[in-house]
Design a protein around this motif. Structure first.
Motif, short mmCIF file in Angstrom:
data_model
loop_
_atom_site.label_atom_id
_atom_site.label_comp_id
_atom_site.label_asym_id
_atom_site.label_seq_id
_atom_site.Cartn_x
_atom_site.Cartn_y
_atom_site.Cartn_z
N UNK A 135 -19.25 1.75 -8.32
CA UNK A 135 -20.42 0.40 -8.34
C UNK A 135 -21.08 0.34 -9.75
N UNK A 136 -21.50 1.76 -10.03
CA UNK A 136 -22.15 1.42 -11.67
C UNK A 136 -21.14 1.30 -12.69
N UNK A 137 -20.07 1.99 -12.60
CA UNK A 137 -19.01 1.51 -13.58
C UNK A 137 -18.80 0.11 -13.80
N UNK A 138 -18.77 -0.52 -12.48
CA UNK A 138 -18.54 -1.80 -12.51
C UNK A 138 -19.63 -2.74 -12.95
N UNK B 25 -9.70 0.74 -9.91
CA UNK B 25 -9.78 0.41 -11.32
C UNK B 25 -10.74 -0.66 -11.58
N UNK B 26 -11.69 -0.40 -12.58
CA UNK B 26 -12.53 -1.72 -12.89
C UNK B 26 -11.81 -2.31 -13.92
N UNK B 27 -12.05 -3.29 -13.75
CA UNK B 27 -11.20 -4.48 -14.90
C UNK B 27 -12.33 -4.95 -15.94
N UNK B 28 -11.82 -5.61 -16.97
CA UNK B 28 -12.53 -6.04 -18.04
C UNK B 28 -13.86 -6.81 -17.66
N UNK B 29 -13.86 -7.87 -16.31
CA UNK B 29 -14.90 -8.42 -16.04
C UNK B 29 -15.77 -7.97 -15.02
N UNK B 30 -15.56 -6.72 -14.69
CA UNK B 30 -16.39 -5.84 -13.61
C UNK B 30 -15.52 -5.90 -12.40
N UNK B 31 -14.69 -6.54 -12.04
CA UNK B 31 -13.95 -6.65 -10.78
C UNK B 31 -13.28 -5.34 -10.51
N UNK B 32 -13.38 -4.76 -9.23
CA UNK B 32 -12.94 -3.46 -8.98
C UNK B 32 -11.61 -3.99 -7.94
N UNK B 33 -10.42 -3.28 -8.31
CA UNK B 33 -9.28 -3.44 -7.79
C UNK B 33 -8.84 -2.09 -7.21
N UNK B 34 -8.01 -2.02 -6.08
CA UNK B 34 -7.37 -0.85 -5.76
C UNK B 34 -5.79 -1.24 -6.20
N UNK B 35 -4.96 -0.39 -6.50
CA UNK B 35 -3.58 -0.36 -6.80
C UNK B 35 -2.73 0.70 -5.93
N UNK B 36 -1.64 0.16 -5.42
CA UNK B 36 -0.83 0.97 -4.54
C UNK B 36 -1.40 1.45 -3.23
N UNK B 37 -1.00 2.63 -2.76
CA UNK B 37 -1.53 3.15 -1.42
C UNK B 37 -1.04 4.31 -1.19
N UNK B 38 -1.55 5.15 0.08
CA UNK B 38 -1.04 6.28 0.19
C UNK B 38 0.45 6.39 0.64
N UNK B 39 1.09 5.24 0.87
CA UNK B 39 2.70 5.52 1.30
C UNK B 39 3.42 6.10 0.24
N UNK B 40 4.60 6.51 0.46
CA UNK B 40 5.45 7.05 -0.85
C UNK B 40 6.08 6.07 -1.59
N UNK B 41 6.56 4.73 -1.00
CA UNK B 41 7.29 3.69 -1.59
C UNK B 41 6.43 2.56 -1.01
N UNK B 42 6.84 1.54 -2.08
CA UNK B 42 6.58 -0.06 -1.68
C UNK B 42 7.18 -1.03 -2.49
N UNK C 161 -11.46 4.56 -11.73
CA UNK C 161 -12.49 5.38 -11.04
C UNK C 161 -12.08 6.00 -9.72
N UNK C 162 -10.94 6.13 -9.55
CA UNK C 162 -10.48 6.90 -8.35
C UNK C 162 -8.82 7.03 -8.66
N UNK C 163 -8.20 8.26 -8.02
CA UNK C 163 -6.85 8.44 -8.23
C UNK C 163 -6.33 9.10 -6.94
N UNK C 164 -5.18 8.36 -6.33
CA UNK C 164 -4.45 9.17 -5.28
C UNK C 164 -3.34 9.69 -5.73
N UNK C 165 -3.30 11.19 -5.67
CA UNK C 165 -2.22 11.83 -6.27
C UNK C 165 -1.40 12.72 -5.46
N UNK C 166 0.07 12.93 -5.72
CA UNK C 166 0.94 13.47 -4.95
C UNK C 166 0.89 15.04 -5.16
#
Length: 458
Positions: free
Chosen positions: A50-53, A166-183, A204-209
């Motif tokens: 939230x602070x990053x945004x 990820x925090x985008x250039x306008x301050x929006x917060x988005x989530x990309x991908x998921x915990x699934x192995x494919x999509x 601001x956060x990563x889900x790693x294999x």
């Protein structure tokens, strides 16, 4: 609109977690490589997404540049504040958020380093495999699409990041991908962000294999009479399908530097450093097969290490090779090359590079991750000598041109930053214009790490 008014608003948000001290600014304006110190106007230390945004939104309102910062180990000037602005240091966002052992995944904040993550995972029987050598932050490693010594077996950050916040250039917060192995659900925004070097958003956060700790591990060094013999052994090993966890090359100059720095006694000839992961039986078989291949190409002075402390000592020497080489010429700065070519072209690329270096007046040891065709020349220059800098730049340019001519890339793992900008057009052609179009669409004010990866006119 101005940076000063942005800093006033940020001070109200962060209090003493917005630093304007000269020492702090200078530290965040430095680089591990040859680039000049370019400090930001301020350093922000957020504690959550939230602070990053909010930081990014304030900077967007005032057209103030924003640069992400992890451990500061990058080599291409990625974090340099070449247009001033605010550096966002993620040292207060360095936690393991969630370990999902049954899924072999982990969620982490961007400021945690790879060593700290693996320390936290020790009791789980799992580990994160990407090892660039430096104890880099995971956010920075994703941003530069880092790899390193284990990429030949486990892949790069591209292969090991499942999802991002990820925090985008306008301050929006988005989530990309998921915990699934494919999509197959739409554009792969995770892949877009991995390697974008903070020019499209702040991670601001990563889900790693994760991977399971291998039952058995064996590492070794092996000396060769010539560079050609060492590289031929690598090529043959890969062609035979022997599953290497690491296969690293050091030329004679690199070995001399490592010996001096670490107190080692390697024969002063080209070396391979290898490691195998698997079952006891499998590792023993792979070790024997590699030994036969190496002997066919004149390999000698095998030194096998199976005890954890011996392997740690061995790879510490390899990981410290950059600093060993820097110390080999006192007071030197380094221009670090990072080309990667198809395996079939590697022998030619290294041989021609070595010939260029031999004909030059500056020392430039060669080492690299030859299992995937990636190698580096550490071009050591007197930082006060314009002549040596020009020679090194010419050598670097020749390496880059050669890599492209052989069907490779000018950067296998370090990223573009400022240092590789001049080669992007030659490598990507019209594709580089497409990258610039994506940048303009996602960051129309060009506030996110400006001057890196792409060139934006106007």
């Amino acid at each position: 609109m101005s940076i000063e008014t942005a800093l006033h608003a940020l001070r109200s948000l962060l209090g003493d977690r917005l630093s304007l001290s000269k020492s702090d600014l200078d530290t965040h304006g430095q680089s591990e490589s040859h680039f000049a110190v370019t400090p930001p106007d301020a350093v922000a230390y957020p504690q959550n997404t939230g602070e990053v945004a909010q930081i990014v939104a304030i900077c967007a309102d005032h057209a103030c540049p924003v640069m992400g910062y992890g451990a500061g180990t990058s080599l291409e000037g990625h974090t340099s504040a070449i247009q001033g602005g605010v550096t966002v240091d993620f040292r207060n966002m360095a936690e393991v958020v969630e370990v999902r052992a049954e899924d072999m995944t982990v969620r982490v904040q961007p400021g945690i380093t790879r060593e700290a993550l693996n320390d936290a995972l020790r009791a789980t029987g799992l580990f994160f495999p990407v090892d660039p050598g430096a104890n880099a932050s995971l956010g920075g490693m994703a941003s530069t699409r880092a790899s390193g010594t284990t990429a030949v077996r486990y892949g790069t950050m591209r292969d090991n990041v499942l999802a991002l916040e990820v925090v985008l250039a306008d301050g929006r917060i988005i989530r990309t991908g998921s915990g699934a192995r494919k999509s197959s659900a739409g554009y792969d925004l995770t892949a877009l962000m991995v390697g974008s070097e903070g020019t499209l958003g702040l991670i601001t956060e990563l889900t790693l294999r994760l991977q399971g700790q291998p039952e058995a591990v064996a590492a070794a060094t092996c000396a060769f009479g010539t560079i050609d013999d060492a590289i031929a052994a690598v090529t043959a090993t890969i062609a035979m399908g022997i599953p290497m966890a690491r296969i690293e090359f050091l030329d004679t100059a690199s070995v001399v530097a490592v010996n001096a720095h670490s107190g080692a006694t390697f024969p002063e000839t080209p070396h391979l450093m290898v490691e195998f992961h698997g079952s006891d039986t499998g590792v023993a078989e792979h070790v024997a097969r590699f030994g036969e291949v190496a002997e066919d190409f004149g390999g000698s002075d095998f030194d096998w290490a199976t005890r954890p402390e011996d392997r740690t000592r061995l790879w510490r020497m390899r990981h410290h090779a950059y600093w060993a080489i820097l110390g080999w010429r006192k007071g030197a700065k380094a221009i670090v090359t990072d080309v990667c070519v198809p395996i079939s072209a590697m022998a030619q690329a290294i041989a021609e590079t070595h010939a260029d270096i031999d004909a030059s007046p500056i020392p430039a040891p060669i080492l690299g991750h030859v299992g995937d065709g990636n190698f580096h020349a550490i071009l050591l220059i007197d930082p006060d000598s314009a002549e040596e800098r020009a020679v090194a730049k010419d050598l670097s340019n020749r390496m880059a041109d050669r890599a492209l001519a052989l069907g490779g890339t000018v950067t296998g793992e370090h990223g573009v930053g400022m240092g590789k900008l001049d080669f992007m057009g030659a490598e990507h052609g019209a594709g580089w214009d497409v990258m610039a179009s994506i940048k303009r669409a996602m960051d129309p004010q060009n506030i996110l790490n400006p001057g890196k990866v792409v060139r934006i006119n106007g």
